[in-house]
Design a protein around this motif. Sequence first.
Motif, PDB file in Angstrom:
ATOM      1  N   THR A 109       0.859  -1.185   0.000  1.00  0.00           N
ATOM      2  CA  THR A 109       0.000   0.000   0.000  1.00  0.00           C
ATOM      3  C   THR A 109       0.891   1.228   0.000  1.00  0.00           C
ATOM      4  O   THR A 109       1.921   1.250   0.682  1.00  0.00           O
ATOM      5  N   VAL A 110       0.497   2.237  -0.785  1.00  0.00           N
ATOM      6  CA  VAL A 110       1.248   3.496  -0.801  1.00  0.00           C
ATOM      7  C   VAL A 110       0.295   4.634  -0.448  1.00  0.00           C
ATOM      8  O   VAL A 110      -0.880   4.608  -0.822  1.00  0.00           O
ATOM      9  N   SER A 111       0.808   5.608   0.272  1.00  0.00           N
ATOM     10  CA  SER A 111      -0.040   6.651   0.844  1.00  0.00           C
ATOM     11  C   SER A 111       0.646   8.000   0.721  1.00  0.00           C
ATOM     12  O   SER A 111       1.819   8.139   1.092  1.00  0.00           O
ATOM     13  N   ALA A 112      -0.076   8.991   0.196  1.00  0.00           N
ATOM     14  CA  ALA A 112       0.448  10.358   0.084  1.00  0.00           C
ATOM     15  C   ALA A 112       0.041  11.144   1.323  1.00  0.00           C
ATOM     16  O   ALA A 112      -1.150  11.208   1.662  1.00  0.00           O
ATOM     17  N   ARG A 113       1.012  11.734   1.986  1.00  0.00           N
ATOM     18  CA  ARG A 113       0.742  12.478   3.226  1.00  0.00           C
ATOM     19  C   ARG A 113       1.480  13.807   3.211  1.00  0.00           C
ATOM     20  O   ARG A 113       2.401  14.037   2.434  1.00  0.00           O
ATOM     21  N   TRP A 114       1.073  14.668   4.173  1.00  0.00           N
ATOM     22  CA  TRP A 114       1.633  16.023   4.278  1.00  0.00           C
ATOM     23  C   TRP A 114       1.567  16.407   5.748  1.00  0.00           C
ATOM     24  O   TRP A 114       0.539  16.204   6.394  1.00  0.00           O
ATOM     25  N   ALA A 115       2.646  16.929   6.265  1.00  0.00           N
ATOM     26  CA  ALA A 115       2.672  17.342   7.672  1.00  0.00           C
ATOM     27  C   ALA A 115       2.841  18.853   7.758  1.00  0.00           C
ATOM     28  O   ALA A 115       3.643  19.436   7.021  1.00  0.00           O
ATOM     29  N   THR A 116       2.097  19.476   8.638  1.00  0.00           N
ATOM     30  CA  THR A 116       2.277  20.909   8.883  1.00  0.00           C
ATOM     31  C   THR A 116       3.104  21.149  10.143  1.00  0.00           C
ATOM     32  O   THR A 116       3.405  22.282  10.485  1.00  0.00           O
ATOM     33  N   GLY A 117       3.450  20.075  10.848  1.00  0.00           N
ATOM     34  CA  GLY A 117       4.297  20.168  12.028  1.00  0.00           C
ATOM     35  C   GLY A 117       4.843  18.784  12.313  1.00  0.00           C
ATOM     36  O   GLY A 117       4.599  17.844  11.555  1.00  0.00           O
ATOM     37  N   HIS A 118       5.566  18.657  13.401  1.00  0.00           N
ATOM     38  CA  HIS A 118       6.116  17.352  13.763  1.00  0.00           C
ATOM     39  C   HIS A 118       5.077  16.543  14.534  1.00  0.00           C
ATOM     40  O   HIS A 118       5.255  16.206  15.706  1.00  0.00           O
ATOM     41  N   SER A 119       3.993  16.283  13.843  1.00  0.00           N
ATOM     42  CA  SER A 119       2.918  15.455  14.387  1.00  0.00           C
ATOM     43  C   SER A 119       2.328  14.665  13.225  1.00  0.00           C
ATOM     44  O   SER A 119       2.696  14.882  12.065  1.00  0.00           O
ATOM     45  N   THR A 120       1.423  13.758  13.512  1.00  0.00           N
ATOM     46  CA  THR A 120       0.933  12.816  12.500  1.00  0.00           C
ATOM     47  C   THR A 120       0.556  13.515  11.195  1.00  0.00           C
ATOM     48  O   THR A 120      -0.285  14.414  11.191  1.00  0.00           O
ATOM     49  N   PRO A 121       1.162  13.121  10.086  1.00  0.00           N
ATOM     50  CA  PRO A 121       0.820  13.740   8.796  1.00  0.00           C
ATOM     51  C   PRO A 121      -0.605  13.378   8.367  1.00  0.00           C
ATOM     52  O   PRO A 121      -1.127  12.320   8.730  1.00  0.00           O
ATOM     53  N   GLN A 122      -1.194  14.253   7.580  1.00  0.00           N
ATOM     54  CA  GLN A 122      -2.543  14.032   7.041  1.00  0.00           C
ATOM     55  C   GLN A 122      -2.450  13.542   5.599  1.00  0.00           C
ATOM     56  O   GLN A 122      -1.403  13.649   4.971  1.00  0.00           O
ATOM     57  N   ALA A 123      -3.582  13.023   5.081  1.00  0.00           N
ATOM     58  CA  ALA A 123      -3.640  12.623   3.671  1.00  0.00           C
ATOM     59  C   ALA A 123      -3.373  13.855   2.803  1.00  0.00           C
ATOM     60  O   ALA A 123      -3.766  14.969   3.142  1.00  0.00           O
ATOM     61  N   TYR A 124      -2.701  13.650   1.668  1.00  0.00           N
ATOM     62  CA  TYR A 124      -2.292  14.744   0.774  1.00  0.00           C
ATOM     63  C   TYR A 124      -2.807  14.450  -0.633  1.00  0.00           C
ATOM     64  O   TYR A 124      -2.435  13.443  -1.240  1.00  0.00           O
ATOM     65  N   SER A 125      -3.649  15.350  -1.152  1.00  0.00           N
ATOM     66  CA  SER A 125      -4.245  15.102  -2.465  1.00  0.00           C
ATOM     67  C   SER A 125      -3.367  15.610  -3.607  1.00  0.00           C
ATOM     68  O   SER A 125      -3.666  15.371  -4.777  1.00  0.00           O
ATOM     69  N   GLY A 126      -2.269  16.297  -3.291  1.00  0.00           N
ATOM     70  CA  GLY A 126      -1.410  16.851  -4.336  1.00  0.00           C
ATOM     71  C   GLY A 126      -0.511  15.825  -5.009  1.00  0.00           C
ATOM     72  O   GLY A 126       0.106  16.122  -6.025  1.00  0.00           O
ATOM     73  N   ALA A 127      -0.417  14.659  -4.422  1.00  0.00           N
ATOM     74  CA  ALA A 127       0.369  13.585  -5.048  1.00  0.00           C
ATOM     75  C   ALA A 127      -0.536  12.371  -5.213  1.00  0.00           C
ATOM     76  O   ALA A 127      -1.253  11.994  -4.284  1.00  0.00           O
ATOM     77  N   THR A 128      -0.531  11.792  -6.402  1.00  0.00           N
ATOM     78  CA  THR A 128      -1.355  10.600  -6.649  1.00  0.00           C
ATOM     79  C   THR A 128      -0.470   9.462  -7.145  1.00  0.00           C
ATOM     80  O   THR A 128       0.489   9.683  -7.894  1.00  0.00           O
ATOM     81  N   PHE A 129      -0.840   8.274  -6.724  1.00  0.00           N
ATOM     82  CA  PHE A 129      -0.032   7.085  -7.031  1.00  0.00           C
ATOM     83  C   PHE A 129      -0.853   6.078  -7.805  1.00  0.00           C
ATOM     84  O   PHE A 129      -2.057   5.925  -7.575  1.00  0.00           O
ATOM     85  N   THR A 130      -0.187   5.375  -8.710  1.00  0.00           N
ATOM     86  CA  THR A 130      -0.774   4.207  -9.370  1.00  0.00           C
ATOM     87  C   THR A 130       0.233   3.072  -9.238  1.00  0.00           C
ATOM     88  O   THR A 130       1.388   3.216  -9.647  1.00  0.00           O
ATOM     89  N   LEU A 131      -0.204   1.973  -8.636  1.00  0.00           N
ATOM     90  CA  LEU A 131       0.696   0.822  -8.522  1.00  0.00           C
ATOM     91  C   LEU A 131       0.932   0.224  -9.901  1.00  0.00           C
ATOM     92  O   LEU A 131       0.003   0.086 -10.699  1.00  0.00           O
ATOM     93  N   LEU A 132       2.169  -0.133 -10.195  1.00  0.00           N
ATOM     94  CA  LEU A 132       2.452  -0.853 -11.426  1.00  0.00           C
ATOM     95  C   LEU A 132       1.923  -2.286 -11.294  1.00  0.00           C
ATOM     96  O   LEU A 132       1.796  -2.805 -10.176  1.00  0.00           O
ATOM     97  N   SER A 133       1.642  -2.909 -12.437  1.00  0.00           N
ATOM     98  CA  SER A 133       1.115  -4.279 -12.380  1.00  0.00           C
ATOM     99  C   SER A 133       2.191  -5.260 -11.929  1.00  0.00           C
ATOM    100  O   SER A 133       1.879  -6.351 -11.455  1.00  0.00           O
ATOM    101  N   LYS A 134       3.459  -4.869 -12.087  1.00  0.00           N
ATOM    102  CA  LYS A 134       4.563  -5.703 -11.598  1.00  0.00           C
ATOM    103  C   LYS A 134       5.312  -4.943 -10.506  1.00  0.00           C
ATOM    104  O   LYS A 134       5.239  -3.722 -10.427  1.00  0.00           O
ATOM    105  N   GLY A 135       6.052  -5.676  -9.671  1.00  0.00           N
ATOM    106  CA  GLY A 135       6.928  -5.011  -8.710  1.00  0.00           C
ATOM    107  C   GLY A 135       6.294  -4.702  -7.373  1.00  0.00           C
ATOM    108  O   GLY A 135       6.886  -3.971  -6.578  1.00  0.00           O
TER     109      GLY A 135
END
Length: 234
Positions: A109-135
């Motif tokens: 699983t891959v997850s895009a996140r963004w932190a505004t401080g040194h605390s738990t990062p939130q989901a980030y919509s500015g980066a999107t991922f697509t898993l390759l069919s291999k690898g």
Amino acid sequence: MRSVFGIVALAGLAVGRPAPEPLLLEARAVTVVDQETGFTFSETKAAATLSANIVFRIATPANVPAGQPYDIVLQVVAPNSVGWAGLAWGGSMVRNPLTVSYANGQRTTVSARWATGHSTPQAYSGATFTLLSKGNKSNGTHWQLTAKCTGCTTWTGSSGAVRIDPRDSKRLGYACAAAKPSNPSSPTSSIPVHDVYNYITHDFSAGANANFAALLTQNGISEVPTGNATLFDN
Ligand code: HEM
């Protein structure tokens, strides 16, 4: 250049930490051709513990026009002792795209996140991922992610627009934890805080692919990538 035959070849990955070195490290990325996906990656190893590394590999399109955004393919190979591995594209935790990956059974699983401080990062919509069919897989020793990212190399940070130069080296941040995310199938799973964070200098120029779009197609992704040089080269 050397070849890598999947994560099986990485079973012997564990190495001792190198001897003390100056703080400003030169990029030590090497070019690796991944036989499974066909991509040429620039590879940097990052210490997860004194005796185990996370391998970060980044493939870029060759000849990205100056100033243009561009997609990359990120490959992460981590020992099963790593619950999650994170890459901070701007070189620190705060106000830059964070890419967090973790094993999900036989998949990843891959997850895009963004932190505004040194605390738990939130989901980030500015980066999107697509898993390759291999690898994307795991075995008895390691798990491996391979995903295309749109939005990992450009963002608006604390001081304005940032773009990673695909022809240059760049300091990146990384972090990892031994504990696993609570819901590994979900990109928005909560993650435990890192046990380790540190920095690597990654040479993006060592991972250029003249046939970036064609390789994506071979790996199940048919849309034309951002920054694909073949759109501009005649
Ligand atoms: C549960 C989520 C997280 C929490 C609660 C958390 C918390 C923190 C804290 C408190 C520090 C400061 C440590 C110190 O000054 O000694 C720190 C530093 C750092 N964290 Fe996180 N973090 C989280 C997730 C992440 C993720 C996903 C990354 C991705 C790579 C990351 C990368 C870093 C880095 C590189 C530093 C070094 C300081 C810096 O460059 O900003 N962290 N984190």
